[in-house]
Design a protein around this motif. Structure first.
Motif, PDB file in Angstrom:
ATOM      1  N   PHE A   5       0.836  -1.203   0.000  1.00 11.91           N
ATOM      2  CA  PHE A   5       0.000   0.000   0.000  1.00 11.91           C
ATOM      3  C   PHE A   5       0.867   1.247   0.000  1.00 11.91           C
ATOM      4  N   ARG A   6       1.941   1.214   0.772  1.00  8.56           N
ATOM      5  CA  ARG A   6       2.824   2.375   0.841  1.00  8.56           C
ATOM      6  C   ARG A   6       3.464   2.663  -0.508  1.00  8.56           C
ATOM      7  N   ARG A   7       3.941   1.620  -1.186  1.00  7.84           N
ATOM      8  CA  ARG A   7       4.545   1.814  -2.510  1.00  7.84           C
ATOM      9  C   ARG A   7       3.528   2.353  -3.501  1.00  7.84           C
ATOM     10  N   HIS A   8       2.309   1.817  -3.428  1.00 10.75           N
ATOM     11  CA  HIS A   8       1.248   2.270  -4.328  1.00 10.75           C
ATOM     12  C   HIS A   8       0.913   3.735  -4.056  1.00 10.75           C
TER      13      HIS A   8
END
Length: 211
Positions: A5-8
């Motif tokens: 989620f963080r990368r997205h």
């Protein structure tokens, strides 16, 4: 799951920042505006990037990495043909800079301006917060690639030829003197002749997106 989620989220933020920067310049971009577009809170962005400068640096790093990855890909596709590698590298750079105003700004940034705090908030975006320009990094990549794959070429000649190649390319980006196709061919010929390489017979530098 959390890292995914963080990368997205990070990619979405950088993409939104890229669009807004191209539209109106980095100095007019607001963190709150980016947060609204992505659908996250400002504290979330500050936690991820630190501050607006940190976000800007991340955006430039992403753009620079994309460009360098493209240069490496072009070189790898022509490991056995130094002349073709030069021609295609010039073509790739001209195409990418034309398609991305942000990349063009990065490629033509003046390191002296980057160190000037009064210039950091103006225009599109400064280059990385070091005195090394992206094209200097690309130049190093080219020189190392030629040393590895074509050791028969004189190292000093390669360094000088690449330097001329880069300077001519930057000059065209800053002040275009003609269409990309003809200019790209002319730039390539300078380096090819300096290194004693024959111009590829199919080196027409036809650019599909040329106008």
């Amino acid at each position: 799951m959390r890292m995914s989620f963080r990368r997205h989220m990070r990619e979405q933020v950088l993409s939104a920042a890229h669009v807004l920067t191209v539209e109106k310049g980095w100095d007019r971009v607001r963190v709150a505006e980016i947060a609204t577009r992505v659908g996250v809170s400002r504290p979330t962005l500050y936690k991820e990037f630190g501050d607006k400068q940190g976000l800007g640096d991340a955006l430039i790093v992403r753009e620079g990495e994309r460009f360098l990855a493209g240069i490496r890909r072009v070189l790898d596709e022509h490991r056995g043909d130094a002349a073709e590698a030069i021609v295609c590298s010039v073509r790739f750079t001209l195409e990418e800079a034309t398609d991305s105003p942000l990349l063009k700004a990065v490629l033509t940034s003046n390191p002296a301006d980057v160190r000037d705090e009064n210039a950091r908030g103006t225009g599109i975006l400064p280059l990385l917060t070091s005195s090394t320009t992206l094209l200097q990094i690309a130049s190093h990549e080219l020189v190392c690639w030629f040393a590895e794959h074509f050791p028969q070429l004189d190292g000093d000649d390669v360094a000088d030829g690449v330097d001329a190649l880069v300077r001519l390319t930057v000059s065209h980006l800053v002040l275009p003197a003609g269409d990309r196709q003809n200019t790209g061919r002319q730039i390539s010929r300078v380096a090819l002749r300096y290194l004693g390489l024959d111009e590829p017979p199919c080196a027409t530098l036809t650019l599909d997106r040329d106008h």
